[in-house]
Scaffold this motif. Structure first.
Motif, mmCIF file in Angstrom:
data_model
loop_
_atom_site.group_PDB
_atom_site.id
_atom_site.type_symbol
_atom_site.label_atom_id
_atom_site.label_comp_id
_atom_site.label_asym_id
_atom_site.label_seq_id
_atom_site.Cartn_x
_atom_site.Cartn_y
_atom_site.Cartn_z
ATOM 1 N N THR A 162 0.838 -1.208 0.000
ATOM 2 C CA THR A 162 0.000 0.000 0.000
ATOM 3 C C THR A 162 0.867 1.250 0.000
ATOM 4 O OG1 THR A 162 -0.146 -0.040 2.425
ATOM 5 C CG2 THR A 162 -1.901 -1.146 1.180
ATOM 6 N N PRO A 163 1.091 1.879 -1.169
ATOM 7 C CA PRO A 163 1.821 3.142 -1.209
ATOM 8 C C PRO A 163 0.985 4.267 -0.606
ATOM 9 C CG PRO A 163 0.993 2.591 -3.386
ATOM 10 C CD PRO A 163 0.696 1.410 -2.506
ATOM 11 N N VAL A 164 1.636 5.376 -0.350
ATOM 12 C CA VAL A 164 0.987 6.555 0.208
ATOM 13 C C VAL A 164 1.167 7.711 -0.770
ATOM 14 C CG1 VAL A 164 1.099 8.293 2.033
ATOM 15 C CG2 VAL A 164 1.233 5.864 2.617
ATOM 16 N N THR A 165 0.094 8.451 -1.036
ATOM 17 C CA THR A 165 0.163 9.631 -1.902
ATOM 18 C C THR A 165 -0.182 10.872 -1.094
ATOM 19 O OG1 THR A 165 -0.420 8.371 -3.886
ATOM 20 C CG2 THR A 165 -0.727 10.750 -3.971
ATOM 21 N N LEU A 166 0.723 11.842 -1.120
ATOM 22 C CA LEU A 166 0.524 13.132 -0.463
ATOM 23 C C LEU A 166 0.219 14.183 -1.531
ATOM 24 C CD1 LEU A 166 3.590 13.074 1.996
ATOM 25 C CD2 LEU A 166 1.329 12.052 2.311
ATOM 26 N N THR A 167 -0.521 15.195 -1.169
ATOM 27 C CA THR A 167 -0.877 16.227 -2.143
ATOM 28 C C THR A 167 -0.807 17.609 -1.504
ATOM 29 O OG1 THR A 167 -2.580 16.959 -3.714
ATOM 30 C CG2 THR A 167 -3.344 16.075 -1.622
ATOM 31 N N TRP A 168 -0.513 18.616 -2.382
ATOM 32 C CA TRP A 168 -0.470 20.010 -1.926
ATOM 33 C C TRP A 168 -0.820 20.916 -3.096
ATOM 34 C CZ3 TRP A 168 2.920 24.213 -3.132
ATOM 35 C CH2 TRP A 168 2.752 25.349 -2.312
ATOM 36 N N ASP A 169 -1.686 21.869 -2.865
ATOM 37 C CA ASP A 169 -2.143 22.812 -3.894
ATOM 38 C C ASP A 169 -1.648 24.210 -3.514
ATOM 39 O OD1 ASP A 169 -3.618 24.530 -5.593
ATOM 40 O OD2 ASP A 169 -5.175 22.998 -5.787
ATOM 41 N N ASN A 170 -0.998 24.903 -4.484
ATOM 42 C CA ASN A 170 -0.468 26.237 -4.166
ATOM 43 C C ASN A 170 -1.496 27.358 -4.352
ATOM 44 O OD1 ASN A 170 -0.638 26.594 -6.946
ATOM 45 N ND2 ASN A 170 1.525 27.208 -7.188
ATOM 46 N N ASP A 171 -2.731 26.955 -4.697
ATOM 47 C CA ASP A 171 -3.827 27.916 -4.900
ATOM 48 C C ASP A 171 -3.555 28.881 -6.048
ATOM 49 O OD1 ASP A 171 -5.350 26.855 -2.799
ATOM 50 O OD2 ASP A 171 -4.316 28.106 -1.325
ATOM 51 N N LYS A 172 -2.612 28.527 -6.920
ATOM 52 C CA LYS A 172 -2.306 29.360 -8.086
ATOM 53 C C LYS A 172 -2.301 28.527 -9.370
ATOM 54 C CE LYS A 172 0.538 32.547 -5.340
ATOM 55 N NZ LYS A 172 1.904 33.151 -5.160
ATOM 56 N N GLY A 173 -2.994 27.388 -9.293
ATOM 57 C CA GLY A 173 -3.117 26.544 -10.472
ATOM 58 C C GLY A 173 -2.191 25.347 -10.508
ATOM 59 N N LEU A 174 -1.266 25.221 -9.554
ATOM 60 C CA LEU A 174 -0.334 24.083 -9.531
ATOM 61 C C LEU A 174 -0.699 23.130 -8.393
ATOM 62 C CD1 LEU A 174 3.139 25.799 -10.124
ATOM 63 C CD2 LEU A 174 1.628 24.738 -11.809
ATOM 64 N N THR A 175 -0.899 21.855 -8.764
ATOM 65 C CA THR A 175 -1.183 20.808 -7.780
ATOM 66 C C THR A 175 -0.025 19.817 -7.776
ATOM 67 O OG1 THR A 175 -3.562 21.025 -8.137
ATOM 68 C CG2 THR A 175 -2.782 19.021 -7.051
ATOM 69 N N PHE A 176 0.559 19.608 -6.620
ATOM 70 C CA PHE A 176 1.715 18.721 -6.484
ATOM 71 C C PHE A 176 1.295 17.437 -5.770
ATOM 72 C CE2 PHE A 176 3.333 22.994 -6.792
ATOM 73 C CZ PHE A 176 4.451 22.885 -7.610
ATOM 74 N N ARG A 177 1.847 16.332 -6.231
ATOM 75 C CA ARG A 177 1.611 15.032 -5.582
ATOM 76 C C ARG A 177 2.951 14.329 -5.374
ATOM 77 N NH1 ARG A 177 -2.985 15.696 -8.638
ATOM 78 N NH2 ARG A 177 -4.951 15.297 -7.502
ATOM 79 N N ARG A 178 2.987 13.584 -4.314
ATOM 80 C CA ARG A 178 4.170 12.773 -4.025
ATOM 81 C C ARG A 178 3.704 11.391 -3.588
ATOM 82 N NH1 ARG A 178 7.909 15.394 0.207
ATOM 83 N NH2 ARG A 178 8.068 16.888 -1.508
ATOM 84 N N THR A 179 4.016 10.399 -4.397
ATOM 85 C CA THR A 179 3.657 9.010 -4.088
ATOM 86 C C THR A 179 4.893 8.276 -3.588
ATOM 87 O OG1 THR A 179 1.901 8.985 -5.746
ATOM 88 C CG2 THR A 179 2.733 6.848 -4.993
ATOM 89 N N ILE A 180 4.784 7.724 -2.394
ATOM 90 C CA ILE A 180 5.899 7.020 -1.757
ATOM 91 C C ILE A 180 5.527 5.547 -1.632
ATOM 92 C CG2 ILE A 180 7.396 6.899 0.264
ATOM 93 C CD1 ILE A 180 6.597 9.795 0.886
ATOM 94 N N SER A 181 6.380 4.690 -2.163
ATOM 95 C CA SER A 181 6.186 3.246 -2.018
ATOM 96 C C SER A 181 7.474 2.632 -1.483
ATOM 97 C CB SER A 181 5.795 2.613 -3.355
ATOM 98 O OG SER A 181 6.794 2.842 -4.335
ATOM 99 N N ILE A 182 7.388 1.396 -1.042
ATOM 100 C CA ILE A 182 8.550 0.738 -0.449
ATOM 101 C C ILE A 182 8.534 -0.727 -0.815
ATOM 102 C CG2 ILE A 182 7.380 0.207 1.736
ATOM 103 C CD1 ILE A 182 10.041 0.814 3.158
ATOM 104 N N ASP A 183 9.726 -1.331 -0.983
ATOM 105 C CA ASP A 183 9.799 -2.756 -1.313
ATOM 106 C C ASP A 183 9.965 -3.568 -0.032
ATOM 107 O OD1 ASP A 183 12.407 -2.432 -0.539
ATOM 108 O OD2 ASP A 183 13.287 -3.210 -2.388
ATOM 109 N N LYS A 184 10.256 -4.839 -0.165
ATOM 110 C CA LYS A 184 10.338 -5.732 0.990
ATOM 111 C C LYS A 184 11.601 -5.522 1.817
ATOM 112 C CE LYS A 184 12.438 -9.474 -1.731
ATOM 113 N NZ LYS A 184 13.738 -9.458 -1.028
ATOM 114 N N ASP A 185 12.569 -4.768 1.273
ATOM 115 C CA ASP A 185 13.811 -4.548 2.006
ATOM 116 C C ASP A 185 13.936 -3.088 2.439
ATOM 117 O OD1 ASP A 185 14.845 -7.232 1.923
ATOM 118 O OD2 ASP A 185 15.253 -6.931 -0.206
ATOM 119 N N TYR A 186 14.762 -2.307 1.730
ATOM 120 C CA TYR A 186 15.073 -0.963 2.221
ATOM 121 C C TYR A 186 14.963 0.122 1.152
ATOM 122 C CZ TYR A 186 17.298 -3.992 5.707
ATOM 123 O OH TYR A 186 17.536 -4.955 6.634
ATOM 124 N N LEU A 187 14.243 -0.130 0.077
ATOM 125 C CA LEU A 187 14.213 0.828 -1.018
ATOM 126 C C LEU A 187 12.869 1.540 -1.107
ATOM 127 C CD1 LEU A 187 16.115 1.845 -3.291
ATOM 128 C CD2 LEU A 187 14.863 0.328 -4.837
#
Length: 603
Positions: A162-187
């Motif tokens: 289950t990855p996690v997606t974060l979001t942030w809107d600058n209220d000036k037309g730009l929407t940013f997303r960051r999706t973080i996932s992880i494998d079974k070890d350390y990556l």
């Protein structure tokens, strides 16, 4: 001085060099068990300054930014939970700043697991943070940075599935997303994207930072590298923290800095003895690799700055980079190199100058452990294989020693006949060697070849995490640590504890393995030709016991290797001597040396 004695003295000198080198380069210390940093310098308001990265592209702005105590543990967080890791991500900056390793404890007798990353607000801040650097008409407030408050779009807990997606809107037309996932070890996989729903094109560049506050309390071992490690295309660079602090000051960056352009393949991070945190852009992705020391705040940081991108209205941009944060396990790191294409990632492990010996030795030891399932028995099996490879050379040496043993009576007579005429004795012995086809120097070659193997195996045992807390039998529960038993408490029969390994009394606290090492060296020595000089004989008589005391504080795995090597050498040499009609007299050498000393004393 005859060639035989020169050969013996050369062996002593070589052995002394090995011991002296170990005393200088590998001083006895308690092994580092966790990441420890000093408290960083801070401003009056409790914040520490950090300079944001300069991305590729001429109009990307640099503005001051702050990593503040807003990212302390009480800030909103998303949990991380896998079979091997636990921790959390701060929604302030979306920082990965709380990470512990479930498979590793701080001490062999402790249940406390190793903590790798810690947030600002703790004693030892160490974390990864991502963001975008603004360019063109964008300002610093128009892009997400170190203190941006993100929202969770999907995912409550970061797991392997289950990855996690974060979001942030600058209220000036730009929407940013960051999706973080992880494998079974350390990556960790970090996918950053921006959607432009505004009316103007946006110029910006993605970056990643690993920041470390304060100068880490590293080990003092010369054999071990801790600090910066980075691959810049085909060049591997290592630098300790003192070297980083001496980089040239760059006013534009506001710090001591060293910048390198990566054309295709590279990575950059901080390495400890057993742990590592490294930024890895996509293979084939050009980026700017930055190493920086912010002196005013005492922050060390590495950065990966991706090229600037122009996002037109109605379009989006996306990039994916990786973060390795965990234990330096050979199998996991090798897997990322092979499967992900991380160029020469295996060299993030410190193999040393004898890497051409160290890597094959480790791979063979690793393979044997996979078959046997115990590192102690695997070290013994490795020793048998190494002795088997060297046997053809050793055979000639042992045959020569057997013949020299047979010539010992003639050499004694020759010495008595020559008296003080050393030239006559030397000439006579050379003729004797030539007549019997004996090479007195042949015994040194196996010893010389053994030295790099010994150093390489020490490197493997000391550096690779696979030996950390690896048990062998009964009382040997950690092959990377000294033998914990002690003759002072009769190897555990008495109730009191032996002296601390770092105390002045520790040298007298011999364990079972060091004693066995001394005995094995003594037995092996008895098969060699006895020196005709009484002083030399006395030196060699003491050598096994001196080694026994000096090597008592070495890692149990290395002492086990040396015992195994001595035992196999003794068996090989004894059988070869017997096969050539010479029955070794293990105790005769001592009696002859004593008689010789008594005779010279009475004279």
């Amino acid at each position: 001085m005859d060639d035989q004695n020169k050969n013996l003295i050369l062996a002593v000198v070589l052995s002394g060099i090995v011991l002296l080198g170990w005393q200088v380069f590998f001083p006895a210390q308690e092994p580092a068990t966790s990441v420890t940093l000093t408290t960083p310098a801070a401003t009056s308001d409790g914040t520490v300054a950090i300079t944001p990265p300069l991305a590729q592209g001429g109009d990307i702005a640099i503005e001051a930014n702050t990593l503040s105590t807003a990212s302390a543990p009480q800030a909103p967080r998303v949990s991380i939970d896998t079979d091997r890791l636990k921790g959390s991500i701060s929604l302030v900056g979306g920082r990965i700043d709380d990470l512990s390793l479930k498979d590793y404890t701080v001490d062999i007798d402790s249940d406390e697991i190793v903590t790798l990353l810690t947030p600002v607000g703790t004693e030892t801040p160490y974390y990864a943070v991502y963001g975008w650097a603004p360019g063109g008409n964008l300002g610093q407030d128009d892009v997400p940075g170190a203190n941006t408050i993100w929202s969770v779009e999907t995912g409550d807990v970061l797991t392997v599935s289950t990855p996690v997606t974060l979001t942030w809107d600058n209220d000036k037309g730009l929407t940013f997303r960051r999706t973080i996932s992880i494998d079974k070890d350390y990556l960790f996989s970090i996918t950053q994207s921006v959607q432009n729903d505004g009316t103007d094109a946006a110029r910006l560049a993605a970056y990643g930072i690993v920041a470390r506050h304060g100068t880490p309390d590293v080990s003092k071992y010369f054999v071990l590298h801790e600090g910066l490690v980075r691959q810049t295309d085909k060049d591997l660079e290592e630098a300790n923290y003192k070297d980083i602090a001496k980089y040239d000051f760059d006013a534009r960056e506001g710090a001591q800095v060293e910048i390198a352009q990566v054309e295709e393949n590279g990575w950059v991070g901080f390495t400890d003895k057993n742990w590592m945190t490294t930024l890895v852009p996509q293979p084939g992705q050009p980026f700017t690799s930055v190493v920086k020391f912010v002196q005013t705040a005492e922050i060390y940081q590495v950065e990966s700055r991706l090229p600037a991108q122009v996002v037109e209205p109605g379009s989006s941009a996306e990039n994916t980079t990786y973060l390795f944060a965990g234990a330096k396990e050979w199998e996991a790191i090798k897997g990322y190199q092979d499967d992900k294409g991380f160029y020469r990632f295996i060299y993030s492990i410190d193999w040393g100058i004898f890497f051409f010996f160290t890597q094959p030795i480790f791979r063979l030891l690793h393979a044997l452990n996979g078959l046997i399932g115990n590192m102690g028995w695997s070290i013994i099996a490795l020793t048998i294989l190494i002795k088997g490879i060297m046997f053809p050379l050793a055979y000639k040496s042992y045959v020569s020693m057997a013949r020299m043993k047979e010539l010992q009576p003639e050499m004694e007579k020759m010495k008595e006949a020559a008296g003080d005429d050393r030239e006559k004795l030397q000439k006579g012995m050379m003729e004797l060697y030539k007549k019997n086809k004996v090479n007195p120097a042949s015994g040194c070659l196996p010893l010389i070849l053994q030295i790099p193997v010994f150093f390489s195996l020490y490197k493997v045992i000391f550096v690779t995490i696979e030996l950390r807390h690896a048990p062998w039998i009964s009382w040997i529960r950690d092959l990377s640590a000294p033998d914990p038993s002690s003759i002072l408490n009769l190897f555990g029969l008495l109730s009191f504890a032996p002296p601390d390994p770092n105390s002045i009394f520790a040298i007298a606290s011999l364990g079972i393995l060091p004693i066995l090492l001394g005995i094995s060296m003594w037995l092996q020595q008895k098969l060699n030709p006895a020196p005709t000089d009484a002083a030399q004989a006395m030196i060699f008589a003491w050598m096994p016991w001196v080694f026994m005391f000096m090597l008592g504080s070495f890692a149990s795995g290395l002492v086990l290797y040396w015992i195994s090597n001595n035992t196999i050498t003794f068996i090989q040499q004894y059988l070869i001597m017997r096969s050539h009609g010479h029955k070794p007299d293990l105790f005769g050498n001592i009696l002859r040396s004593l008689r010789l000393k008594k005779k010279e004393g009475s004279a």
